[in-house]
Design an enzyme around this catalytic site. Structure first.
Site, PDB file in Angstrom:
ATOM      1  N   ASN A   7       0.751  -1.207   0.171  1.00 52.19           N
ATOM      2  CA  ASN A   7       0.209   0.045  -0.002  1.00 52.19           C
ATOM      3  C   ASN A   7       0.849   1.292  -0.029  1.00 52.19           C
ATOM      4  OD1 ASN A   7      -1.521   2.182   0.918  1.00 52.19           O
ATOM      5  ND2 ASN A   7      -3.101   0.646   1.558  1.00 52.19           N
ATOM      6  N   ARG A  18       4.657  18.522   0.917  1.00 52.83           N
ATOM      7  CA  ARG A  18       5.648  19.480   0.260  1.00 52.83           C
ATOM      8  C   ARG A  18       4.685  19.773  -1.067  1.00 52.83           C
ATOM      9  NH1 ARG A  18       7.511  19.834   4.467  1.00 52.83           N
ATOM     10  NH2 ARG A  18       9.784  20.074   5.122  1.00 52.83           N
ATOM     11  N   HIS A  43      -5.481   3.721  -1.626  1.00 47.89           N
ATOM     12  CA  HIS A  43      -6.626   3.810  -0.983  1.00 47.89           C
ATOM     13  C   HIS A  43      -7.160   5.259  -1.057  1.00 47.89           C
ATOM     14  CE1 HIS A  43     -10.078   2.727   2.516  1.00 47.89           C
ATOM     15  NE2 HIS A  43     -10.168   4.029   1.950  1.00 47.89           N
ATOM     16  N   ARG A  45      -8.765   8.712  -0.793  1.00 47.66           N
ATOM     17  CA  ARG A  45     -10.224   9.080   0.021  1.00 47.66           C
ATOM     18  C   ARG A  45     -10.696  10.665  -0.437  1.00 47.66           C
ATOM     19  NH1 ARG A  45      -7.415   6.155   3.807  1.00 47.66           N
ATOM     20  NH2 ARG A  45      -8.867   4.857   5.343  1.00 47.66           N
ATOM     21  N   GLU A  70      -8.768   0.514  -2.945  1.00 47.92           N
ATOM     22  CA  GLU A  70      -9.435   0.271  -1.859  1.00 47.92           C
ATOM     23  C   GLU A  70     -10.491   1.614  -1.601  1.00 47.92           C
ATOM     24  OE1 GLU A  70      -6.643  -2.233   1.020  1.00 47.92           O
ATOM     25  OE2 GLU A  70      -7.197  -0.344   1.304  1.00 47.92           O
ATOM     26  N   THR A 114      -8.316   6.333   9.912  1.00 52.57           N
ATOM     27  CA  THR A 114      -8.031   5.321   9.097  1.00 52.57           C
ATOM     28  C   THR A 114      -9.205   4.162   9.375  1.00 52.57           C
ATOM     29  OG1 THR A 114      -6.337   3.597   8.496  1.00 52.57           O
ATOM     30  CG2 THR A 114      -6.749   4.005  10.804  1.00 52.57           C
ATOM     31  N   HIS A 205      -4.158  -4.553   7.733  1.00 53.54           N
ATOM     32  CA  HIS A 205      -4.676  -3.485   9.002  1.00 53.54           C
ATOM     33  C   HIS A 205      -3.416  -3.768   9.889  1.00 53.54           C
ATOM     34  CE1 HIS A 205      -5.802   0.159  10.565  1.00 53.54           C
ATOM     35  NE2 HIS A 205      -6.359   0.452   9.450  1.00 53.54           N
TER      36      HIS A 205
END
Length: 252
Positions: A7, A18, A43, A45, A70, A114, A205
């Site tokens: 991941n 930055r 993943h 978001r 994901e 998370t 996880h």
């Protein structure tokens, strides 16, 4: 051998601190693959705090290994408040454009630091069933992020999932404590229920170099693990190539 998917969210998080494209998500993906990783996971978001939609598109164009994206399938488009960062187009739009090998559906929301729990399919199953159907029609393998709950896992199959990904946060918390044996037993049972239901099994996880080997030895028919946070820390300490090799050793 259980597949190792890296991941890259934390690499993107460092970059985003930055106004730069360094470190490059694409180049880190290539290095992980060259070092022996079997796949790449991201993943995205809606707030694009780490992996961005544009990263997903760029990775889809260059990867020749399994790409796993994901996210919450119900995540809607969101305007970006960062100069030079494109708007978030909605999770399903990213999937329609990239057509990854696997899509892992996760019931997270914007306020979560998370992912911290699996689907409640008694509540949400009817909402995600048509999404699962669409994904499978596109040729995308569907995995659902799940707690080690036998009843919920059986429901995952009835709603059309191909695999589940067990949320292993509780196992990682219990590892090395008096609760370890009982907690691990729940995951062992969950893996057997998944197999009986005809579901492939992934996990992820908070898995790391300390707790992964025991999980691998104990859990039946584990097809894939995705590791990002711990891997990034280990790569700083060991170097990227040695960190990949260490994780592969845990999975043999």
């Amino acid at each position: 051998m259980t597949a190792l998917s890296i991941n890259l969210n934390k690499i993107a998080l460092i970059r985003n601190s930055r106004d730069t494209e360094y470190p490059s998500v694409i180049e880190h993906a290539k290095r992980c693959i060259a070092a022996g990783a079997h796949g790449i996971t991201v993943h995205p978001r809606p707030d694009q705090r780490h992996i961005r939609a544009d990263d997903c598109y760029a990775l889809a164009d260059v990867l020749d290994v399994e790409f796993n994206i994901e996210g919450n399938p119900l995540a809607a488009p969101m305007k970006s408040d960062r100069t030079g960062v494109s708007d978030y187009p909605g999770f399903m739009e990213i999937i329609r454009r990239t057509r990854p090998a696997q899509c892992t559906l996760v019931p997270d929301n914007n306020s979560q630091l998370t992912s911290d729990h699996g689907f409640d399919l008694k509540r949400d199953g009817e909402k995600i069933a048509p999404i699962i159907e669409e994904l499978r029609a596109m040729g995308v393998r569907v995995s659902l992020f799940m707690d080690p709950d036998a009843e919920q896992i059986r429901l995952a199959k009835t709603f059309g999932a191909d695999r589940i990904e067990l949320y292993t946060g509780p196992y990682a918390q219990a590892y090395g404590s008096p609760q370890q044996e009982n907690c691990l037993a729940r995951f062992v049972n969950a893996s057997r229920v998944a197999a009986e239901s005809g579901l492939g099994l992934n996990a992820g996880h908070d898995l790391n170099l300390h707790n992964l080997a025991l999980f691998k030895r104990s859990v039946d028919q584990l097809l894939e693990v995705s590791i990002g946070h711990a891997f990034t820390v280990d790569a700083i300490e060991l170097g990227l190539d040695r960190a990949i090799a260490a994780y592969l050793d845990c999975l043999r």
